[in-house]
Design an enzyme around this catalytic site. Structure first.
Site, PDB file in Angstrom:
ATOM      1  CG  ASP A   1      -2.005   1.177   1.262  1.00 21.70           C
ATOM      2  OD1 ASP A   1      -2.707   1.058   0.386  1.00 21.70           O
ATOM      3  OD2 ASP A   1      -1.843   1.943   2.101  1.00 21.70           O
TER       4      ASP A   1
ATOM      5  CD  GLU B   1      -2.049   2.261  -3.563  1.00 23.82           C
ATOM      6  OE1 GLU B   1      -3.120   2.996  -4.100  1.00 23.82           O
ATOM      7  OE2 GLU B   1      -1.322   2.517  -2.236  1.00 23.82           O
TER       8      GLU B   1
HETATM    9  C1  GLC Z   1      -4.235   3.084  -0.756  1.00 24.83           C
HETATM   10  C2  GLC Z   1      -5.290   2.330  -0.694  1.00 24.83           C
HETATM   11  C3  GLC Z   1      -6.542   2.904  -0.162  1.00 24.83           C
HETATM   12  C4  GLC Z   1      -6.249   3.424   1.146  1.00 24.83           C
HETATM   13  C5  GLC Z   1      -5.035   4.343   1.133  1.00 24.83           C
HETATM   14  C6  GLC Z   1      -4.602   4.758   2.525  1.00 24.83           C
HETATM   15  O1  GLC Z   1      -4.457   4.079  -1.704  1.00 24.83           O
HETATM   16  O2  GLC Z   1      -5.492   1.388  -1.551  1.00 24.83           O
HETATM   17  O3  GLC Z   1      -7.825   2.279  -0.002  1.00 24.83           O
HETATM   18  O4  GLC Z   1      -7.444   4.228   1.579  1.00 24.83           O
HETATM   19  O5  GLC Z   1      -3.799   3.491   0.500  1.00 24.83           O
HETATM   20  O6  GLC Z   1      -4.198   3.597   3.162  1.00 24.83           O
END
Ligand code: GLC
Length: 512
Positions: free
Chosen positions: A203, A256
Site C-alpha cells: 500500500d 501500489e
Molecule cells: C491506498 C489504498 C486505499 C487507502 C490508502 C491509505 O491507496 O488502496 O484504499 O485508503 O492507501 O492506506
C-alpha cells in the site's frame, strides 16, 4: 516446466474483503466467506487472489488503518481461518497475496498510543513524524502538505506538537528513518510468509520516506516531490526483496505506486527491488485508441513485465468511467472490449471483484450509509469510494443476493437481481461467461507467445496489436472497421459483423 515465474503473467483477482462474501450474517465479508467461494474463483480461471487488509483495525479507512499487523480482526475471522484459507486456496491452485500497509499505522496502534503519551523528542515519538509549528508562527502547521483525503496533513496535539498523516488523522505516518520501524515490518513480512502467503501488495509504496526538513510543496507525484518516490524508499524494497528471495516458491511483491511517468515507475521494478508495480496510467487513460496506444508504448518501453489494471477498490468502476459522454450501454461493451486488450498484453493483469459480473459504480448511495473518510473530509464534495465497494451479488432475486445470512454494510441496488453470479452462470452470453472464456483462452496461449508487441497498421480509432500469431483488435471509434488479416477469431467481446469489427468491440484473432 514453466520458464517464467508465476507472477510474470499471472491474472490476479482483488478481493475487497468486507464486500466479497459474508459467512456470519453481520453484513461484512470475512475470510470464511472467501473460503466458501474459492471454487467460483478457480472456475473463473484466475491464478491468484489479493486480499485487502483483514488485520486488527478500528476501520477508519476500511482496514487500511492497522492496529496490529500480525493478527486478524475479529470482524473477518481468526488466524486459524486465515491458515485454512491459505491451505484451501493452494488446493484450488490459487496463489494468495496479502496487503501490507507500511506508510502509516492506525492511531490505535500501541506504538502511536505510546507516542501520544510520551514527550516531545522521545524515542516513542520518533517512530512517527511529530513536528512543532515553524519558529515564530505558533498554531501553524509545520508545512503546507495536504492529506490525500482532503484537508491538512497535520493534526495538533494538546501539547502543541503536530503529527503527519498523509491520509486520515487516524492514519499517522511512520518515520522510516527509524530502524525499529524497518525491523518491525521485516518481522511482519516473515510472519505472513511463514504462514504460506505467496506475496504482498504494498500500500502507498511510493510514500514511506519524506524529504529531509519536510519542505513545502505543490508538486504532485513527480520525482522531485518531497513526499513521494524519495530515493531512500528503494533501499527498503531491496531489503524486502532479499527477504522474499530467501523463501522458496517465488514469493512476490507488487507496489501500489502512483508516479507521473513510466520511467519513474520502472525504478521500483529494478531486478533487486519489487517484482511488479501497478501501472495506473492504463487505468487513467480515457476510452481512446490514441491514449491507449501511448500508454502501452510507454509502459512496454520502460518495463519488461508490467502490470495492467482497469479497476480497484479506490476508483470508479471502468464500466461507469467508459460510459461518460456515451450511451449507458457503451460502458459495459467497452469494458468487455478493453478486457481483451488487457489480457492480450505481456505481463500480469489485475481484476477487481465484480468486474466479471459487469457491475457498475453505485453512485446514488445516500450520505447516511457512506463510510469512506474521503466523503466526510471533503464535506461530500468528493463522493469517495463506497460506490465501487458495494457487497457482491451472488444469488437470488433480492438483497442481500446471497452475500451472506444477514444484510450488507452498504445497500445493493435492485437492478443487481439480473447480475448475480448465479443468474450469469446460467446464461452463456453473460459477462461472467465472457470473462471465463477470455481467461481460459489466455491460459491456453500462455507461454506460446513472444513478449514483443508489434503494431500492424490500423485505422485511426482502432488499436491492432500482435504478439506472434495472435492479434488483438479494439475499435474505440464510432464506425465499424475492417479486421486485420487472420485465419480464425478466437474470442470477441460482442458480435462481429462479418469481416467488420463494430464500435466498442474487441477481438482476438489467430493466424495459423
Ligand atoms: C491506498 C489504498 C486505499 C487507502 C490508502 C491509505 O491507496 O488502496 O484504499 O485508503 O492507501 O492506506
Amino acid at each position: 516446466m514453466r520458464e517464467t515465474p508465476w507472477w510474470h503473467d499471472a491474472v490476479v483477482y482483488e478481493i475487497y474483503v468486507r464486500s466479497f462474501a459474508d459467512s456470519t450474517g453481520d453484513g461484512i465479508g470475512d475470510l470464511a466467506g472467501i473460503r466458501a467461494r474459492l471454487p467460483y474463483l478457480a472456475d473463473l480461471g484466475v491464478d491468484a487472489i489479493w486480499l485487502t487488509p483483514f488485520y486488527r483495525s478500528p476501520m477508519a479507512d476500511g482496514g487500511y488503518d492497522v492496529a496490529d499487523y500480525r493478527d486478524v480482526d475479529p470482524l473477518f475471522g481468526s488466524l486459524d481461518d486465515f491458515d485454512d484459507l491459505v491451505a484451501d486456496a493452494h488446493d484450488h491452485g490459487l496463489r494468495l497475496m496479502v496487503d501490507i500497509v507500511p506508510n502509516h499505522s492506525s492511531a490505535a496502534h500501541p506504538w502511536f498510543q505510546k507516542a501520544l503519551n510520551a514527550p516531545e523528542g522521545s524515542p516513542e515519538r520518533d517512530r512517527y513524524i511529530f513536528r512543532s509549528s515553524p519558529a515564530g508562527r505558533p498554531g501553524t502547521e509545520p508545512n503546507n502538505w495536504l492529506s490525500v483525503f482532503g484537508g491538512p496533513a497535520w493534526t495538533r496535539l494538546p501539547d502543541g506538537q503536530w503529527y503527519l498523516h498523509l491520509f486520515a488523522p487516524q492514519q499517522p505516518d511512520f518515520n522510516w528513518n527509524n530502524p525499529e520501524v524497518r525491523e518491525d515490518f521485516l518481522t511482519t513480512l516473515r510472519f505472513w510468509l511463514d504462514r504460506g502467503v505467496d506475496g504482498f501488495r504494498i500500500d502507498v509504496a511510493m510514500g514511506l520516506h519524506k524529504a529531509e526538513g519536510l519542505p513545502d510543496t505543490t508538486i504532485g507525484f513527480g520525482a522531485r516531490s518531497p513526499i513521494w518516490s524519495r530515493p531512500e524508499v528503494h533501499q527498503v524494497y531491496r531489503e524486502w526483496r532479499e527477504l522474499l528471495d530467501s523463501y522458496p516458491g517465488e514469493r512476490a511483491a507488487v507496489g501500489e505506486v502512483w508516479t507521473d511517468s513510466a520511467e519513474d515507475l520502472a525504478l521500483y521494478v529494478r531486478p533487486d527491488e519489487l517484482h511488479q508495480s501497478f501501472n495506473f496510467a492504463w487505468l487513467e487513460a480515457p476510452w481512446s485508441a490514441t491514449a491507449f496506444r501511448a500508454v502501452i508504448d510507454a509502459t512496454l518501453t520502460a518495463m519488461p513485465a508490467p502490470t495492467w489494471v482497469l479497476s480497484n477498490h479506490d476508483v470508479v468502476r471502468h464500466t461507469t468511467r467508459y460510459a461518460e459522454g456515451a450511451a449507458p450501454s457503451a460502458g459495459l461493451a467497452r469494458a468487455r472490449a478493453a478486457l481483451l486488450t488487457m489480457l492480450f498484453l505481456p505481463g500480469s493483469a489485475y481484476l477487481y471483484q465484480g468486474e466479471e459480473l459487469g457491475l457498475t459504480e453505485i453512485k446514488d448511495l445516500p450520505p447516511e450509509v457512506r463510510q469512506d473518510p474521503v466523503f466526510f473530509r471533503t464535506q461530500g464534495a468528493m463522493p469517495g469510494r463506497d460506490g465501487c465497494r458495494v457487497p457482491l451479488p451472488w444469488s437470488g432475486t433480492a438483497p442481500p443476493y446471497g452475500f451472506g445470512p444477514g444484510g450488507t454494510w452498504l445497500p445493493q441496488p435492485a437492478h443487481w437481481a439480473g447480475l448475480t453470479a448465479e443468474r450469469q452462470t446460467a446464461d452463456p452470453d453473460s459477462t461472467l461467461w465472457f470473462y471465463r472464456r477470455a481467461l481460459a483462452a489466455r491460459r491456453t496461449l500462455r507461454g506460446t507467445l513472444p513478449d514483443t508487441v508489434t503494431w500492424p497498421d490500423s485505422p485511426a480509432d482502432a488499436l491492432f496489436l500482435s504478439r506472434g500469431r495472435l492479434i488483438s483488435a479494439l475499435n474505440c471509434g464510432t464506425e465499424p472497421v475492417r479486421l486485420p488479416p487472420h485465419d480464425r477469431v478466437l474470442i470477441s467481446s460482442g458480435p462481429l459483423d462479418g469481416a467488420l469489427l463494430p464500435p466498442d468491440t474487441g477481438a482476438w484473432l489467430l493466424r495459423d
